[in-house]
Design a protein around this motif. Structure first.
Motif, PDB file in Angstrom:
ATOM      1  N   GLN A  35       0.753  -1.243  -0.075  1.00 37.58           N
ATOM      2  CA  GLN A  35      -0.003  -0.116   0.088  1.00 37.58           C
ATOM      3  C   GLN A  35       0.790   1.322  -0.049  1.00 37.58           C
TER       4      GLN A  35
ATOM      5  N   SER B 149       1.247   4.115  -2.534  1.00 35.97           N
ATOM      6  CA  SER B 149       1.176   5.620  -2.282  1.00 35.97           C
ATOM      7  C   SER B 149       2.286   6.441  -2.757  1.00 35.97           C
TER       8      SER B 149
ATOM      9  N   TYR C 282      -5.573  12.553   0.447  1.00 34.62           N
ATOM     10  CA  TYR C 282      -5.596  11.567   1.593  1.00 34.62           C
ATOM     11  C   TYR C 282      -4.246  11.236   2.192  1.00 34.62           C
TER      12      TYR C 282
ATOM     13  N   ASP D 218      -3.888   9.533   5.175  1.00 33.94           N
ATOM     14  CA  ASP D 218      -4.038   8.654   6.522  1.00 33.94           C
ATOM     15  C   ASP D 218      -2.814   7.912   6.218  1.00 33.94           C
TER      16      ASP D 218
ATOM     17  N   LYS E 157      -3.290   2.647   4.973  1.00 35.85           N
ATOM     18  CA  LYS E 157      -3.841   2.863   3.566  1.00 35.85           C
ATOM     19  C   LYS E 157      -4.567   1.509   3.363  1.00 35.85           C
ATOM     20  N   TYR E 158      -5.698   1.783   2.453  1.00 36.36           N
ATOM     21  CA  TYR E 158      -6.092   0.513   1.790  1.00 36.36           C
ATOM     22  C   TYR E 158      -6.850   1.371   0.550  1.00 36.36           C
ATOM     23  N   PHE E 159      -5.992   1.081  -0.496  1.00 33.18           N
ATOM     24  CA  PHE E 159      -6.097   1.968  -1.759  1.00 33.18           C
ATOM     25  C   PHE E 159      -7.438   1.278  -2.458  1.00 33.18           C
TER      26      PHE E 159
ATOM     27  N   ASN F 190      -7.579  -2.122   8.413  1.00 29.58           N
ATOM     28  CA  ASN F 190      -7.213  -0.792   7.656  1.00 29.58           C
ATOM     29  C   ASN F 190      -8.562  -0.371   6.812  1.00 29.58           C
TER      30      ASN F 190
ATOM     31  N   ASN G  12     -10.887   2.373   8.424  1.00 31.30           N
ATOM     32  CA  ASN G  12     -10.713   3.668   7.791  1.00 31.30           C
ATOM     33  C   ASN G  12     -12.211   4.204   7.429  1.00 31.30           C
TER      34      ASN G  12
ATOM     35  N   LEU H 158       4.907   8.263   5.584  1.00 34.06           N
ATOM     36  CA  LEU H 158       4.379   6.973   5.113  1.00 34.06           C
ATOM     37  C   LEU H 158       5.454   5.924   4.703  1.00 34.06           C
TER      38      LEU H 158
END
Ligand code: UDP
Ligand code: MG
Length: 330
Positions: A93, A97, A189, A191, A194-196, A236, A240, A318
Motif C-alpha cells: 500500500q 502511495s 488523503y 491517512d 492505507k487501503y487503496f 485498515n 478507515n 508513510l
C-alpha cells in the motif's frame, strides 16, 4: 535520504518533477528478482506497439533479493525506467502511495510485478479510461489464487458494498488504470493506514468501469501476502471507512449487560421462592468470564481506533526513500 509524507507540488525537484508522459506504469516490487526481466520485456513490447509516451516506475519496497540491482540495470539501459527504492519494506500500500506521488503520467496504470495480470491488456484498460472514467478495473476471470484468498476477497467485496454502497466486481485485482485528476484527489488523503482498493472505490463513485482480463499464476516466487498482512489490510479497510465496529461492541456490551442483570434478578427471585436450586457461584464465575471476554473485545476495538489516532498524531512519514534513480534530462 528523502522523506516523503505529503503529496509533492508539481514542478518541484521532488517526486513530481519532469515532463508529463501519457502513461505511467506503476509497479510495486518486493523480492521479485525472477519476474522483473520478463515483466519488463512484456511491458515494453506492449507499450511500444501501443504508441503512447510512457515511463515505467518501479517502487522497490525494501527487497532482500537482487530486485534492486536488476531494476538499476534496466534504468541504466532504458531512459524510460525510473526506480524509487525504499529504505526498508513498507508494504504494497505504501509502495502504491509513493507511486501515485512520483508518477508523472496523464494516466497511471497499476500492475503487480508477478505477471498474474497480463501486461498485454494495458491498452484495453487505458482505452476504456479515455471514455471518461476516473478508474478502470481489470477484473480477473478464472482467478488463480488459493481458496482462502478467494473467500477472503469475496468477503471484502461484500464489506465494500455494505460500507460504500458500491458493488465493484473484483475491486482488489490490483490491476487498474487511473486518471491524473483522480490520482491527485487520491493524493490528498494522507491517512497513515492505507487501503487503496477501498479508497479508489469510495472516491470514484459512479465513475468507474471494468475490463475482463485473464488471470495467471505467479510467474515466479510465492505470494508476498501472509495471513497477518491480510488481516492488517482488512482492519485498515474497516476502521478507515467506518466506526461500525465501535457501535457494534457498544451494542453487544449493552445487550449482554442487560441480559445478565435480568437473568440474575430472575434467579434471585426463583431462589427466594425456593423454586430452583441456587448455584450462584457457578453462574457468577461463568458470567464474569463471559463479560470479561466481551470487555476485552470492546477494548480491542477501541484500541484499533486509538492506535490509528496515535499513528496520525505522530506524523511519521508513510515511507522513507533511500535512493531514487531518475534521468538527468528529466
Ligand atoms: N508487494 C510489495 N510490498 C509488499 C508485498 C508485496 O511491493 O510488502 C508487491 C509485490 O512485489 C507484487 C504486488 O505487491 O508486485 C502484489 O503482491 P503479491 O503478488 O504477493 O500479492 P497477491 O497477488 O498474492 O495478492
Ligand atoms: Mg500476485
Amino acid at each position: 535520504m528523502t522523506v516523503a509524507n505529503r503529496p509533492p507540488t508539481s514542478g518541484s525537484t521532488g517526486p513530481g518533477k519532469g515532463p508529463a508522459k501519457e502513461l505511467t506504469v506503476l509497479v510495486p516490487v518486493f523480492n521479485e528478482e525472477d519476474n522483473i526481466g520478463f515483466l519488463y520485456e512484456r511491458l515494453i513490447n506492449t507499450l511500444d506497439a501501443y504508441g503512447k509516451s510512457f515511463e515505467l516506475l518501479f517502487i522497490e519496497d525494501g527487497s532482500v533479493d537482487r530486485s534492486f540491482e536488476k531494476l538499476a540495470a534496466l534504468h541504466r539501459a532504458d531512459a524510460r525506467v525510473r526506480v524509487v527504492r525504499f529504505a526498508r519494506n513498507f508494504g504494497q500500500q505504501m509502495a502504491i502511495s509513493a507511486g501515485l506521488q512520483y508518477g508523472r503520467g496523464e494516466v497511471i496504470v497499476l500492475i503487480d510485478a508477478d505477471l498474474q495480470a497480463p501486461p498485454e491488456e494495458i491498452p484495453r484498460l487505458v482505452d476504456k479510461l479515455a471514455e471518461g472514467y476516473d478508474i478502470v478495473y481489470g477484473v480477473r476471470k478464472g482467478r488463480i489464487d488459493s481458496l482462502l484468498r478467494r473467500v477472503g476477497s469475496w468477503g471484502m467485496s461484500h464489506l465494500l458494498y455494505r460500507i460504500t454502497g458500491i458493488d465493484i466486481p473484483d475491486s482488489a485485482s490490483g490491476f487498474t488504470a487511473l486518471d491524473r485528476r483522480f490520482v491527485e484527489n487520491i493524493n490528498l488523503y494522507s491517512d497513515k493506514s492505507k487501503y487503496f482498493s477501498g479508497l479508489f472505490a469510495w472516491l470514484s463513485y459512479g465513475r468507474w468501469a471494468t475490463v475482463d482480463i485473464r488471470h495467471a499464476a505467479r510467474h515466479s516466487g510465492e505470494s508476498k501476502y501472509t495471513i497477518a498482512k491480510l488481516v492488517s489490510l482488512t482492519l485498515n479497510f474497516v476502521c478507515n471507512f467506518t466506526v461500525m465496529p465501535l457501535r457494534f461492541s457498544l451494542f453487544v456490551g449493552a445487550v449482554l449487560a442487560g441480559a445478565s442483570l435480568a437473568t440474575a434478578a430472575g434467579w434471585a427471585f426463583a431462589g427466594a421462592l425456593g423454586m430452583a436450586p441456587f448455584h450462584a457461584l457457578g453462574f457468577l464465575a461463568l458470567a464474569i468470564v463471559f463479560l470479561a471476554g466481551i470487555q476485552l473485545a470492546a477494548m480491542g476495538v477501541l484500541g484499533e481506533y486509538i492506535g490509528r489516532i496515535y499513528r496520525e498524531v505522530r506524523e511519521q512519514p508513510l515511507f522513507v526513500v533511500r535512493e531514487q534513480l531518475d534521468h538527468p534530462e528529466d
